[in-house]
Design an enzyme around this catalytic site. Structure first.
Site, PDB file in Angstrom:
ATOM      1  CE1 TYR A   1     -38.849  -5.413-110.104  1.00 57.60           C
ATOM      2  CE2 TYR A   1     -41.154  -6.585-109.918  1.00 57.60           C
ATOM      3  CZ  TYR A   1     -39.563  -6.390-109.898  1.00 57.60           C
ATOM      4  OH  TYR A   1     -38.909  -7.661-109.657  1.00 57.60           O
TER       5      TYR A   1
ATOM      6  N   GLY B   1     -27.526  -7.099-102.215  1.00 55.30           N
ATOM      7  CA  GLY B   1     -29.120  -7.459-102.123  1.00 55.30           C
ATOM      8  C   GLY B   1     -29.551  -8.750-102.096  1.00 55.30           C
TER       9      GLY B   1
ATOM     10  CG  ASP C   1     -25.315  -2.928-103.658  1.00 59.19           C
ATOM     11  OD1 ASP C   1     -25.874  -4.030-103.829  1.00 59.19           O
ATOM     12  OD2 ASP C   1     -25.909  -1.847-103.182  1.00 59.19           O
ATOM     13  CB  ILE C   2     -25.788   2.191-104.849  1.00 60.23           C
ATOM     14  CG1 ILE C   2     -25.564   3.562-104.828  1.00 60.23           C
ATOM     15  CG2 ILE C   2     -26.926   1.702-103.904  1.00 60.23           C
ATOM     16  CD1 ILE C   2     -26.568   4.297-105.718  1.00 60.23           C
ATOM     17  NE  ARG C   3     -27.948  -2.463-100.862  1.00 59.11           N
ATOM     18  CZ  ARG C   3     -28.902  -3.205-100.786  1.00 59.11           C
ATOM     19  NH1 ARG C   3     -29.375  -3.781 -99.506  1.00 59.11           N
ATOM     20  NH2 ARG C   3     -29.506  -3.882-101.884  1.00 59.11           N
TER      21      ARG C   3
ATOM     22  N   GLY D   1     -25.535  -4.793-107.718  1.00 57.58           N
ATOM     23  CA  GLY D   1     -26.587  -5.032-106.776  1.00 57.58           C
ATOM     24  C   GLY D   1     -26.168  -6.318-105.991  1.00 57.58           C
TER      25      GLY D   1
ATOM     26  CG  ASP E   1     -25.589   5.416-109.195  1.00 60.21           C
ATOM     27  OD1 ASP E   1     -26.431   4.719-109.932  1.00 60.21           O
ATOM     28  OD2 ASP E   1     -26.135   6.713-108.898  1.00 60.21           O
TER      29      ASP E   1
END
Ligand code: AKB
Length: 320
Positions: free
Chosen positions: A143, A13, A36-38, A10, A53
């Site tokens: 969450y 982020g 990161d997945i991005r 992550g 992921d």
């Protein structure tokens, strides 16, 4: 001796960008892999970056074995507001991600794991003022449920497998280097960008909504200090309450108005108001202070000044 090799999941982020930078300063740039997945952003631009992921456990395990990872910082999560739009996906990402990391860390005999929890673990049944560390509570969002459950999983892995997993219950985080995404406290970042660009902001929370907040430099320091603390000092193996400041939108607006004379704040509350109404006004972080000497440095005034100075500098750099 086993050299520290860090994986930040992550990393693109809001927390990830700054924590990756801080960990690279601490351990050396080639000792920290950003994942990161991005696609790459600031965290991955120059140094080691992997597209990952966190729900893909076999890829995670392979990466950790190949790279001999000794510490994981798991920051990938869906926040409170986005989580309410897609509860099933929020649960899957937040819980599967954590369980994969705990299991892989245990299999690879890692030294330490960091995982952030949140003030979202507290619901209406918790005392709103100076909410204490140990308060059984009923969270109001998916969450919050995932964070409360995750805290028990961290405790379980520590007790059962001796995995040194450490955690903090973050309040709303305010930063200029990277935007938040999908949280209820995001207004406290958006307001700065709109104040500088337009001189006005339409707030999605109503006046009087008091929430606990923290400036990012304090949050990053808290993670590093907690991770450096001697294991035997840490009595909380769910997640530590953490506190810096609390304010309402109008108090933040007034402080910004001291720097931007004709700043105008209007209100149009949406579904995030219901979430904010269930969260504490302020947090008691006594245990963090006693166990690992936690102390915040930024109050409202210092944070507002620093945010405006840095955002103004960044805007003029991008125009130059
Ligand atoms: C959110 O608003 O969802 C987060 C949090 C308080 O955990 N910033």
């Amino acid at each position: 001796m086993n050299k520290t090799k860090v994986l930040v999941i992550g990393a693109c982020g809001q927390i990830g960008v700054e924590l990756t930078e801080a960990l690279r300063q601490k351990y050396g740039r080639y000792q920290v892999i950003a994942a990161d997945i991005r696609e790459k952003n600031k965290a991955g631009d120059h140094y080691l970056y992997v597209k990952l992921d966190v729900t893909d456990k076999s890829k995670l395990l392979m990466l950790c074995r190949e790279e001999r990872i000794t510490q994981i910082y798991l920051l990938a999560a869906m926040l409170s507001a986005s989580g309410e739009r897609d509860p099933a996906l929020a649960w899957q990402l937040n819980m599967d991600g954590l369980l994969n990391v705990l299991d892989v860390a245990e299999k690879c005999e890692m030294d330490k794991v960091f995982w952030p929890s949140s003030i979202a673990v507290f619901g209406l049944d918790a005392p709103a003022q100076h909410t204490p560390q140990a308060n059984a509570s009923i969270p109001s969002t998916v969450y919050g449920i995932s964070k409360a459950s995750g805290e028990y999983w961290c405790h379980y892995y520590f007790e059962k497998y001796g995995l040194d997993v450490r955690s903090l219950r973050f309040p709303g985080l305010i930063s200029y280097k990277s935007p938040p995404g999908g949280g209820t406290t995001d207004y406290a970042v958006d307001i700065f960008h709109k104040a500088l660009a337009d001189g006005r902001y339409l707030c999605f929370l109503k006046p009087g909504t008091m929430l606990p907040m923290m400036y990012m430099p304090d949050a990053i320091r808290a993670v590093l200090e907690l991770m450096d603390a001697p294991a035997e000092k840490l009595r909380v193996r769910t997640s530590y309450n953490l506190s810096a400041m609390s304010f309402t939108p109008e108090v933040l607006g007034a402080e910004i108005g001291k720097h931007i004379g004709d700043f105008k704040l209007d209100y149009l509350p949406d579904f995030r108001q219901q979430i904010a109404d269930t969260w504490p006004d302020s947090i008691d972080d006594y245990d963090a202070r006693v166990d690992w000497a936690w102390q915040s440095r930024f109050g409202l005034k210092e944070m507002v000044r620093d945010m405006l100075e840095n955002l103004t500098r960044m805007t003029s750099l991008s125009k130059a």
